[in-house]
Design a protein around this motif. Structure first.
Motif, PDB file in Angstrom:
ATOM      1  N   GLY A  27     -21.981  80.010  66.930  1.00 49.10           N
ATOM      2  CA  GLY A  27     -22.666  80.478  65.691  1.00 49.10           C
ATOM      3  C   GLY A  27     -24.119  80.183  65.609  1.00 49.10           C
ATOM      4  O   GLY A  27     -24.718  79.082  66.286  1.00 49.10           O
ATOM      5  N   ASP A  28     -24.790  80.751  64.857  1.00 49.29           N
ATOM      6  CA  ASP A  28     -26.397  80.667  64.773  1.00 49.29           C
ATOM      7  C   ASP A  28     -26.529  79.250  64.227  1.00 49.29           C
ATOM      8  O   ASP A  28     -27.764  78.710  64.579  1.00 49.29           O
ATOM      9  CB  ASP A  28     -27.169  81.753  64.163  1.00 49.29           C
ATOM     10  N   TRP A  29     -25.941  79.000  63.164  1.00 50.87           N
ATOM     11  CA  TRP A  29     -26.208  77.720  62.517  1.00 50.87           C
ATOM     12  C   TRP A  29     -25.996  76.423  63.356  1.00 50.87           C
ATOM     13  O   TRP A  29     -26.661  75.567  63.233  1.00 50.87           O
ATOM     14  CB  TRP A  29     -25.255  77.441  61.101  1.00 50.87           C
ATOM     15  N   ALA A  30     -24.696  76.601  64.240  1.00 46.18           N
ATOM     16  CA  ALA A  30     -24.746  75.757  64.929  1.00 46.18           C
ATOM     17  C   ALA A  30     -25.766  75.515  66.133  1.00 46.18           C
ATOM     18  O   ALA A  30     -26.218  74.414  66.584  1.00 46.18           O
ATOM     19  CB  ALA A  30     -23.504  75.795  65.915  1.00 46.18           C
ATOM     20  N   SER A  31     -26.259  76.555  66.509  1.00 45.50           N
ATOM     21  CA  SER A  31     -27.600  76.508  67.452  1.00 45.50           C
ATOM     22  C   SER A  31     -28.659  76.067  66.729  1.00 45.50           C
ATOM     23  O   SER A  31     -29.368  75.195  67.300  1.00 45.50           O
ATOM     24  CB  SER A  31     -27.923  77.808  67.767  1.00 45.50           C
ATOM     25  N   ALA A  32     -28.720  76.040  65.630  1.00 37.90           N
ATOM     26  CA  ALA A  32     -29.906  75.628  64.715  1.00 37.90           C
ATOM     27  C   ALA A  32     -29.658  74.084  64.499  1.00 37.90           C
ATOM     28  O   ALA A  32     -30.847  73.529  64.614  1.00 37.90           O
ATOM     29  CB  ALA A  32     -30.147  76.374  63.273  1.00 37.90           C
ATOM     30  N   GLY A  33     -28.535  73.591  64.355  1.00 36.81           N
ATOM     31  CA  GLY A  33     -28.275  72.300  64.516  1.00 36.81           C
ATOM     32  C   GLY A  33     -28.463  71.565  65.876  1.00 36.81           C
ATOM     33  O   GLY A  33     -29.078  70.617  65.608  1.00 36.81           O
ATOM     34  N   ILE A  34     -28.265  72.091  66.721  1.00 39.10           N
ATOM     35  CA  ILE A  34     -28.617  71.680  67.966  1.00 39.10           C
ATOM     36  C   ILE A  34     -29.938  71.706  68.033  1.00 39.10           C
ATOM     37  O   ILE A  34     -30.658  70.681  68.899  1.00 39.10           O
ATOM     38  CB  ILE A  34     -27.914  72.398  69.192  1.00 39.10           C
ATOM     39  N   ASP A  35     -30.764  72.648  67.879  1.00 40.81           N
ATOM     40  CA  ASP A  35     -32.182  72.499  67.900  1.00 40.81           C
ATOM     41  C   ASP A  35     -32.925  71.336  67.036  1.00 40.81           C
ATOM     42  O   ASP A  35     -33.627  70.879  67.407  1.00 40.81           O
ATOM     43  CB  ASP A  35     -32.812  73.843  67.207  1.00 40.81           C
ATOM     44  N   ALA A  36     -32.167  71.310  66.011  1.00 46.90           N
ATOM     45  CA  ALA A  36     -32.945  70.255  64.942  1.00 46.90           C
ATOM     46  C   ALA A  36     -32.526  68.619  65.698  1.00 46.90           C
ATOM     47  O   ALA A  36     -33.484  67.720  65.603  1.00 46.90           O
ATOM     48  CB  ALA A  36     -31.994  70.105  63.650  1.00 46.90           C
ATOM     49  N   TRP A  37     -31.404  68.392  66.346  1.00 47.72           N
ATOM     50  CA  TRP A  37     -30.943  67.516  67.032  1.00 47.72           C
ATOM     51  C   TRP A  37     -32.086  67.173  68.084  1.00 47.72           C
ATOM     52  O   TRP A  37     -32.652  66.197  68.291  1.00 47.72           O
ATOM     53  CB  TRP A  37     -29.531  67.462  67.483  1.00 47.72           C
ATOM     54  N   ALA A  38     -32.316  68.383  68.949  1.00 47.93           N
ATOM     55  CA  ALA A  38     -33.285  68.093  70.031  1.00 47.93           C
ATOM     56  C   ALA A  38     -34.633  67.983  69.446  1.00 47.93           C
ATOM     57  O   ALA A  38     -35.228  66.966  70.037  1.00 47.93           O
ATOM     58  CB  ALA A  38     -33.268  69.387  70.895  1.00 47.93           C
TER      59      ALA A  38
ATOM     60  N   GLN B  91     -34.955  78.385  61.751  1.00 45.91           N
ATOM     61  CA  GLN B  91     -35.218  78.558  63.339  1.00 45.91           C
ATOM     62  C   GLN B  91     -36.711  78.563  63.229  1.00 45.91           C
ATOM     63  O   GLN B  91     -37.125  78.022  64.347  1.00 45.91           O
ATOM     64  CB  GLN B  91     -34.693  79.779  63.535  1.00 45.91           C
ATOM     65  N   LYS B  92     -37.308  79.319  62.660  1.00 42.89           N
ATOM     66  CA  LYS B  92     -38.838  79.305  62.671  1.00 42.89           C
ATOM     67  C   LYS B  92     -39.414  77.962  62.481  1.00 42.89           C
ATOM     68  O   LYS B  92     -40.609  77.708  62.940  1.00 42.89           O
ATOM     69  CB  LYS B  92     -39.536  80.407  61.952  1.00 42.89           C
ATOM     70  N   VAL B  93     -39.176  77.291  61.368  1.00 37.91           N
ATOM     71  CA  VAL B  93     -39.520  75.915  61.280  1.00 37.91           C
ATOM     72  C   VAL B  93     -39.440  74.966  62.252  1.00 37.91           C
ATOM     73  O   VAL B  93     -40.375  74.384  62.801  1.00 37.91           O
ATOM     74  CB  VAL B  93     -38.989  75.374  60.010  1.00 37.91           C
ATOM     75  N   LEU B  94     -38.082  75.029  62.892  1.00 42.21           N
ATOM     76  CA  LEU B  94     -37.885  74.224  63.989  1.00 42.21           C
ATOM     77  C   LEU B  94     -38.810  74.613  65.199  1.00 42.21           C
ATOM     78  O   LEU B  94     -39.156  73.776  65.929  1.00 42.21           O
ATOM     79  CB  LEU B  94     -36.116  74.211  64.354  1.00 42.21           C
ATOM     80  N   LYS B  95     -38.949  75.744  65.270  1.00 44.68           N
ATOM     81  CA  LYS B  95     -39.758  76.234  66.625  1.00 44.68           C
ATOM     82  C   LYS B  95     -41.268  75.869  66.340  1.00 44.68           C
ATOM     83  O   LYS B  95     -41.711  75.375  67.518  1.00 44.68           O
ATOM     84  CB  LYS B  95     -39.657  77.685  66.696  1.00 44.68           C
ATOM     85  N   HIS B  96     -41.644  76.045  65.109  1.00 43.46           N
ATOM     86  CA  HIS B  96     -42.869  75.350  64.957  1.00 43.46           C
ATOM     87  C   HIS B  96     -43.248  74.177  65.373  1.00 43.46           C
ATOM     88  O   HIS B  96     -44.036  73.694  66.129  1.00 43.46           O
ATOM     89  CB  HIS B  96     -43.291  75.493  63.402  1.00 43.46           C
ATOM     90  N   TYR B  97     -42.456  73.092  64.769  1.00 40.40           N
ATOM     91  CA  TYR B  97     -42.432  71.875  64.887  1.00 40.40           C
ATOM     92  C   TYR B  97     -42.184  71.218  66.419  1.00 40.40           C
ATOM     93  O   TYR B  97     -42.658  70.566  66.912  1.00 40.40           O
ATOM     94  CB  TYR B  97     -41.604  70.866  64.034  1.00 40.40           C
ATOM     95  N   ARG B  98     -41.247  72.102  67.149  1.00 38.63           N
ATOM     96  CA  ARG B  98     -40.958  71.670  68.392  1.00 38.63           C
ATOM     97  C   ARG B  98     -42.152  71.902  69.453  1.00 38.63           C
ATOM     98  O   ARG B  98     -42.321  71.312  70.236  1.00 38.63           O
ATOM     99  CB  ARG B  98     -39.499  72.535  68.963  1.00 38.63           C
ATOM    100  N   ARG B  99     -42.978  72.837  69.067  1.00 40.53           N
ATOM    101  CA  ARG B  99     -44.011  73.129  69.807  1.00 40.53           C
ATOM    102  C   ARG B  99     -45.242  72.088  69.523  1.00 40.53           C
ATOM    103  O   ARG B  99     -45.688  71.665  70.481  1.00 40.53           O
ATOM    104  CB  ARG B  99     -44.695  74.524  69.442  1.00 40.53           C
ATOM    105  N   LYS B 100     -45.336  71.895  68.321  1.00 38.35           N
ATOM    106  CA  LYS B 100     -46.103  70.544  68.043  1.00 38.35           C
ATOM    107  C   LYS B 100     -45.836  69.175  68.851  1.00 38.35           C
ATOM    108  O   LYS B 100     -46.618  68.493  69.475  1.00 38.35           O
ATOM    109  CB  LYS B 100     -46.325  70.126  66.707  1.00 38.35           C
TER     110      LYS B 100
END
Length: 95
Positions: free
Chosen positions: A7-18, A77-86
């Protein structure tokens, strides 16, 4: 972003962990640089603060203009993407 099959929330959780792992490496690199002292350390501290303020301002602007989407998952998802780029840019610069 990773596409988790549960699911998408699980993906977001993995992205937050990364993001947390990546941010930890940047923190370590910054601490090492600042521990050396001197002009470079002062410049890094200044850059760190200004980058954090700029990133927060960019996200606040995106929020009030509706660019973060219309639901919590999209916004997350957009917030995580924003911070991961930085964080990625900082890791590349410091590494």
């Amino acid at each position: 972003m990773y596409k988790w099959p549960y699911g998408d929330w699980a993906s977001a959780g993995i992205d937050a962990w990364a993001l947390g792992l990546e941010a930890s490496s940047v923190i370590g690199l910054r601490v090492a640089k600042m521990a050396g002292g001197g002009v470079g350390a002062a410049e890094e501290a200044q850059l760190m603060l200004s980058e954090k303020m700029q990133a927060a301002f960019e996200l606040q602007t995106a929020l009030v203009t509706g660019r973060l989407g219309d639901n919590p998952l999209t916004g997350t998802q957009k917030v995580l993407k924003h911070y991961r780029r930085k964080v990625k840019a900082n890791r590349k610069r410091l590494g």
